[in-house]
Design an enzyme around this catalytic site. Structure first.
Site, short mmCIF file in Angstrom:
data_model
loop_
_atom_site.label_atom_id
_atom_site.label_comp_id
_atom_site.label_asym_id
_atom_site.label_seq_id
_atom_site.Cartn_x
_atom_site.Cartn_y
_atom_site.Cartn_z
N ASP A 189 0.82 -1.21 0.00
CA ASP A 189 0.00 0.00 0.00
C ASP A 189 0.85 1.26 0.00
O ASP A 189 0.31 2.36 -0.07
CB ASP A 189 -0.92 0.00 1.23
N ASP A 236 0.38 -11.46 8.03
CA ASP A 236 0.86 -10.13 8.34
C ASP A 236 2.34 -10.07 8.01
O ASP A 236 3.05 -11.08 8.05
CB ASP A 236 0.63 -9.79 9.81
N ASP A 333 -11.18 -8.49 9.86
CA ASP A 333 -11.04 -9.94 9.95
C ASP A 333 -12.26 -10.60 10.58
O ASP A 333 -12.90 -11.47 9.98
CB ASP A 333 -9.76 -10.30 10.72
#
EC number: 2.4.1.12
Length: 754
Positions: A189, A236, A333
């Site tokens: 990102d 992650d 999530d």
């Protein structure tokens, strides 16, 4: 002569009889109704104080007798017993302790009662969630590798350092899966050129995104449209997978087409602030172990496993069926899992850690992360309440409800801590009860709640630590809770900062000042109470004496919890950028290159690693003391049946312990180091290597932590780490041999597929 038949065991007869009864039409409803009637009678029957004391004593004796058992039935019995005692306490509170003289006293008393109702509600929900943990085991994959599905591995990142992300990428590239059936994607990102270049260098794929809308959920949705794998593994950017991740976790997904999610634990190889900063932290289970060791396993029984954002495999078909990852809340999530389950998909949990990441480094960061979690779960409670709408079973609704409302803890926690001040400062007695009544009702309720939790949680969470965790964050979360309940659309996604060092020990005033002020006020109230009991004892009426005594004891308990929470703010030094991981791996160390043959090593010496990191390794080995300078070596090991060979420099060796630093000069070497440190299939199987909970020992550990708050600077860490016993090595140094760089005596070393 006729054969004598052995008598049928009594337990078997009982089981047969109960099964026959329950098999009758409507028997379950009849038994349930009778049980409910018995429960109501047991909790509402009126007893004198002396009779209640006898009942309480009998219940405690029953706990100690039955509690010696280890079976699931024993746990269920203890939970039912605890619920029964707590319901009797609630009946007493509602019928005999709400005798108020003023509106202020009544308001304060009802406020405390509401906090207690919340605590009892969460207690009963926790018993419901953990009544039958599933303990799901891995399911084998099809024998034919051609039948294995394709997998896209997503590693989203926003502003994290490349030095952190690259380890996860290299670990993902080393996962044992057919190379033509797996792709590793860096989802950036931040659109950073160095990340794109690293992806090209290591063999990963890169997807950049410019607008960063909807944070992590938007990043994942952006990637879904540009990929096509049957399944998606989400990691992650600091969660480094073991080589066996997919082979361990994928079997259930392939076997059951209804499973949309396979979640695995979030394990951390670095200590969280509580472990690092408190005197006994390293001997205490991490905060997250309760959720991943007990609660998620219980949720799995109810088909209510939550998606936790990482270390999870999702079925692409299921994600696409709900239009992608949920973007309405900051906890995408859990909300995504809820939406999938409303559509009829199942979820599953495997209590085997197959990845490991970095815990929050600082207390401030830890609190910020929990504030985001609280905001997100309360948002879901407001915008997609699990008790409303269709598609969910009752068990699923209750498990999701428990998860969301558990983040309301801040307000009740502050009420519990502050309640004794109502009397000590203002003379408002908000519980109209004698010490004998408290002994008969309140103490048994607290005893059974604590003792039963210790039996259920075992080594996953220690007694009284939940109170410390909650108190550390409560005053920060009160505002978040109220604002989010009123305005659920407010708030944004905050990335949790990971990685870093702390050069000097410091006290984090910004993370502790509310509790410091609170503790000061509590101390003042306690001093007032002790002053009245000491100097005005004879002038006090009998009821006032009892009220001062009870509230002083209550204030002392509150102060102990507050001081323990404050102690977490004393940040210890963290000067190592690379965290050491305890690991016992058999290795062979080959000595310096032969003169004139720079790629040839000799003198094979066996050893056993003590700890490993991305910076180096400590090895116990029969080697002479070395203090004159570095020695070039290669360290050879066999990991999961494959050989690995890493260049290293011995810095020193003393008393049979050698310390090496890796010669990490190229990407292939770094890939091997990642596999050696993080990629072993059994790397994290000892994640709960903690003794079972003993409440008194746990209380003592909290007191030691408070004592450490006043320690001299730099003294805590030397005393907090558990001492390791030297490894016994039943090996001798071998005769000199030679080995070519990149080979072993058996042949060329094979590396993980990338």
């Amino acid at each position: 002569m006729s054969e004598v038949q052995s008598p049928v065991p009594a337990e078997s007869r009982l089981d047969r009889f109960s099964n026959k009864i329950l098999s009758l039409r409507g028997a379950n409803y009849i038994v349930g109704a009778l049980g409910l009637c018995a429960l109501i009678a047991a909790t509402t029957v009126t007893l004198s104080i002396n009779e209640q004391l006898i009942v309480a004593l009998v219940c405690v004796l029953v706990f100690f007798i039955v509690g010696r058992g280890k079976s699931r039935r024993t746990q269920i019995f203890l939970e039912v017993l605890s619920a029964l005692v707590s319901l009797r306490y609630l009946t007493w509170r509602l019928t005999e302790t709400l005798d108020f003289d003023t509106w202020i006293q009544g308001g304060l008393g009802v406020t405390l009662l509401m906090a207690e109702l919340y605590a009892l509600y969460m207690l009963f929900l926790s018993y419901f969630q953990t009544i039958q943990p599933l303990h799901r085991a891995p399911l084998p994959l099809p024998d034919n590798v051609d039948d294995w599905p394709t997998v896209d591995i997503f590693i989203p990142t926003y502003d994290e350092q490349l030095s952190i992300v690259r380890l996860t990428v290299l670990g993902a590239l080393g996962i044992d899966w057919p190379p033509d059936k797996v792709n590793v994607y860096i989802l950036d990102d931040g659109v950073r050129p160095e990340f794109e270049q690293f992806a090209k260098d290591c063999g990963a794929l890169y997807i950049g995104r410019v607008d960063s809308s909807h944070a992590k959920a938007g990043n994942l949705n952006h990637a879904i449209k540009r990929t096509s794998g049957d399944y998606i593994l989400i990691l992650d950017c600091d969660h480094i997978p073991t080589r066996a991740f997919l082979q361990i976790a994928m079997g259930w997904m392939v076997a059951d087409r209804k499973i949309a999610l396979m979640q695995t634990p979030h394990h951390f190889y670095s200590p969280d602030p509580f472990q690092r900063n408190l005197a006994v932290g390293y001997r205490t289970p991490p905060e997250g172990n309760l959720f991943y060791g007990v609660i998620q396993d219980g949720n799995d029984f109810w088909d209510a496993t939550f998606f936790c954002g990482s270390c999870a495999i999702l079925r692409r078909e299921a994600i696409e069926s709900i239009g992608g990852f949920a973007v309405e809340t900051v906890t995408e999530d859990a909300h995504t899992a809820l939406r999938m389950q409303r559509r009829g998909w199942s979820t599953a949990y495997l209590r085997i850690p197959v990845a490991s990441g970095l815990a929050t480094e600082r207390l401030t960061t830890h609190i910020g992360q929990r504030m985001r979690w609280a905001r997100g779960m309360i948002q879901i409670f407001r915008v997609d309440n699990p008790m409303l709408g269709g598609g969910l079973k009752l068990g699923q609704r209750l498990c999701y409800l428990s998860a969301m409302t558990s983040f309301f803890f801040a307000i009740p926690r502050v009420i519990f801590l502050a309640s004794p001040l109502a009397f000590l400062f203002f003379g408002q007695n908000i519980i109209a009860a004698s010490p004998l009544a408290v002994l008969a009702y309140a103490i048994p309720h607290m005893f059974h709640s604590i003792a039963t939790a210790a039996k259920v949680n075992k080594g996953w969470r220690y007694s009284f630590w939940s109170e410390v965790y909650e108190t550390t964050m409560a005053l920060f979360l009160v505002r978040v809770t109220i604002i989010t309940l009123m305005f659920p659309s407010k708030g944004k996604f905050n990335v949790t900062e990971k990685g870093g060092v702390l050069e000097e020990e410091e006290f984090d005033l910004g993370a502790t000042y509310p509790n410091i002020i609170f503790a000061g006020i509590m101390t003042l109230g306690l001093l007032i109470g002790l002053f009245e009991l000491t100097f005005h004892f004879n002038q006090l009426a009998g009821i006032a004496k009892r009220a001062y005594l009870l509230n002083c004891i209550w204030a002392m308990i509150s102060l102990i919890i507050l001081l323990a929470a404050i102690a977490v703010g004393r940040e210890t030094k963290q000067v190592r950028y690379n965290h050491r991981v305890e690991a016992h791996i058999p290795v062979t160390v080959y000595e310096a290159p032969v003169a004139g043959q720079p790629n040839t090593y000799h003198n094979a010496t066996p050893g056993m690693t003590q700890d490993v990191s991305m910076g180096g390794v400590a090895v116990h080995m029969p080697w002479p003391d070395v203090s004159t300078g570095p020695v070039k070596t290669r360290i050879h090991a066999v990991l999961d049946g494959e050989e690995i060979d890493i260049p290293a420099t011995m810095l020193r060796c003393k008393n049979g312990k050698a310390v090496f630093t890796w010669d990490n000069n190229d990407l292939d070497t770094e890939r091997d180091i990642v596999r050696f440190v993080f990629g072993r299939a059994d790397a994290w199987l000892q994640w709960n290597n903690y003794e079972d909970d003993r409440p008194l020992r746990s209380l003592w550990s909290l007191l030691l932590s408070i004592k450490a708050l006043f320690r001299k600077k730099g003294k805590m860490m030397a005393n907090s780490r558990p001492k390791r016993k030297p490894l016994a090595l039943p090996v001798e140094r071998r005769e000199p041999t030679t080995i070519q760089s990149g080979q072993t005596q058996e042949g060329k070393i094979s590396r993980a597929a990338s």
